[in-house]
Scaffold this motif. Structure first.
Motif, PDB file in Angstrom:
ATOM      1  N   GLU A  71       0.830  -1.203   0.000  1.00  0.00           N
ATOM      2  CA  GLU A  71       0.000   0.000   0.000  1.00  0.00           C
ATOM      3  C   GLU A  71       0.869   1.259   0.000  1.00  0.00           C
ATOM      4  O   GLU A  71       0.551   2.254  -0.653  1.00  0.00           O
ATOM      5  CB  GLU A  71      -0.914   0.006   1.226  1.00  0.00           C
ATOM      6  N   SER A  74       2.803   1.274  -3.627  1.00  0.00           N
ATOM      7  CA  SER A  74       1.973   1.126  -4.841  1.00  0.00           C
ATOM      8  C   SER A  74       2.739   0.348  -5.911  1.00  0.00           C
ATOM      9  O   SER A  74       2.748   0.701  -7.084  1.00  0.00           O
ATOM     10  CB  SER A  74       1.569   2.502  -5.380  1.00  0.00           C
ATOM     11  N   GLU A 116       2.352  -6.391  -5.371  1.00  0.00           N
ATOM     12  CA  GLU A 116       0.935  -6.737  -5.251  1.00  0.00           C
ATOM     13  C   GLU A 116       0.647  -8.082  -5.922  1.00  0.00           C
ATOM     14  O   GLU A 116      -0.119  -8.894  -5.406  1.00  0.00           O
ATOM     15  CB  GLU A 116       0.075  -5.639  -5.869  1.00  0.00           C
TER      16      GLU A 116
END
Length: 340
Positions: free
Chosen positions: A281, A284, A289
Motif C-alpha cells: 500500500e 503502490s 501486489e
C-alpha cells in the motif's frame, strides 16, 4: 506541481499521453531503462515537463542509458542547446520545482594554468676596495659554474615552456564514467551522485550475477551509506536480517520503492502477510501486489488440498489414486511457495 507527460511509448507499454508525478515518472523510466539494457534494445520516448499543467520543456529520451539519471541528462542537453545564461535560468527554475529534493546544478569550471613573469632585479654595482684582496676564480672553476647555470636555465625554461604549452584534459562526464564502469571515479568526480550510483549497483546486483555483486561490494567498501547493511543483507539472501535492518529506521526507505519491494518479499518469506500488504500500500508496487496475490492463492490452495486429503483418507483404499494425485499437487504448491 511537477509532472511528466509521455508520448510515443506504446512499444514500452506506456500509454500515450500518460501523465505521472515527477517521482513516479523517473521510477518508471528507470525500470524501462533496465529492461532495455537487459534485452539490448533501444527506444525513443517523447516527454514533456509540466509545471502546474503548463508545458515548460519538450524533448525525448533515447534509451537505453548505461546509467539513467534524468537530471544529468536534462542538464547536459540544456547546456548544449542554450546559452549559459538561459541554461542557468531554466535549471534554477526546474530545481525550485523538484519535489522535496536538494539538488544543485554544479557548473564545471575549467582550471587554467597561469604563470607570472617577473622582471629581473638589477643588482647595484659594487665598488671594489683596492686596498683589499680580490677573490679570484680560476678558469676551470668558472667553467663548472657556467655549466651549472646553463643547466639550471635549460631546466627552468623547459619546465615553464612545458607548462605553458600543456593542454588540460577535459573532465569526463558522469555518463561517460558510468558507461566505462568506473563507478568509484564517477562518485569521486561527482560526489552528489553517490546515492544514485549505489542504487543502480544494488538493482544490478539483485539479478544474482556474481560480477554485479562484486561491483556493489567494491563500491560499498569505498562509499558506505546508511543503506549499505540493508543491501548486503539482501544480497546475502538473509531475509530475517533484511527485515531487521529495515525496521531499525523505516523512514529511511519511505520513498525507496525498489527496496520496499524487497522488504515486502522478505515479509512474505517470513510468512508475515499483513506487513507485506501494508508495504504494498505504501509503495503502490504492482510487482509486489502480484506476488502477494500469488502468495495468498498458493496458501489457500495448500489449505484446501490438505483438507481434501484428510477427507479422502477416510477411505484410503478406495481413494488411493486420488490421494496420490492430491499429495503431488500439494507438494508442488508448497515448492512454488518456497521459491517466492
Amino acid at each position: 506541481m511537477l509532472e511528466i507527460e509521455f508520448t510515443g511509448g506504446q512499444g514500452l507499454d506506456i500509454q500515450d499521453g500518460l501523465i505521472l508525478s515527477y517521482d513516479k515518472a523517473i521510477l518508471l523510466c528507470s525500470r524501462k531503462n533496465e529492461e532495455l539494457l537487459s534485452s539490448e534494445r533501444s527506444y525513443e520516448l517523447g516527454y514533456r515537463i509540466l509545471v502546474d499543467k503548463a508545458d515548460i520543456y519538450t524533448s525525448k529520451l533515447i534509451f537505453p542509458y548505461e546509467f539513467f539519471d534524468f537530471k544529468t541528462i536534462l542538464e547536459e542537453e540544456i547546456r548544449h542547446e542554450y546559452s549559459q545564461g538561459e541554461a542557468d535560468k531554466f535549471l534554477t527554475y526546474f530545481e525550485q520545482k523538484l519535489p522535496k529534493e536538494n539538488f544543485s546544478w554544479k557548473k564545471k569550471n575549467k582550471v587554467k594554468l597561469a604563470k607570472s613573469i617577473k622582471e629581473p632585479v638589477k643588482q647595484p654595482k659594487r665598488s671594489v676596495d683596492k686596498g683589499k684582496k680580490r677573490f679570484t676564480i680560476n678558469g676551470r672553476r668558472l667553467g663548472k659554474i657556467g655549466l651549472g647555470v646553463l643547466l639550471l636555465f635549460v631546466a627552468t625554461f623547459g619546465t615553464v615552456s612545458f607548462l605553458s604549452g600543456a593542454k588540460e584534459e577535459p573532465q569526463p562526464t558522469f555518463q561517460q564514467l558510468i558507461k566505462e564502469g568506473d563507478y568509484i571515479k564517477a562518485v569521486k568526480t561527482y560526489p552528489d551522485k553517490q546515492e544514485a550510483v549505489q542504487d543502480k549497483l544494488f538493482i544490478q546486483a539483485l539479478s544474482g550475477k556474481e560480477k554485479d555483486k562484486e561491483n556493489y561490494e567494491a563500491f560499498s567498501k569505498k562509499f558506505s551509506s546508511k543503506k549499505t547493511k540493508f543491501d548486503q543483507s539482501v544480497l546475502e539472501g538473509d531475509y530475517k536480517k533484511t527485515i531487521q535492518e529495515y525496521e531499525k529506521k523505516e523512514s529511511l526507505y519511505s520513498n525507496d520503492d525498489e527496496r520496499l519491494e524487497v522488504v515486502g518479499y522478505a515479509y512474505l518469506k517470513d510468512k508475515n502477510l499483513e506487513k507485506a500488504k501494508k508495504l504494498a500500500e505504501k509503495s503502490s508496487n504492482v510487482d509486489l501486489e502480484e506476488r502477494i496475490f500469488k502468495y495468498e492463492q498458493l496458501t489457500l490452495s495448500i489449505k484446501k488440498r490438505q483438507k481434501h486429503i484428510e477427507e479422502l483418507q477416510k477411505d484410503p483404499i478406495k481413494n488411493e489414486a486420488v490421494i496420490k494425485k492430491q499429495i503431488d499437487l500439494l507438494f508442488k504448491d508448497k515448492e512454488e511457495l518456497n521459491k517466492m
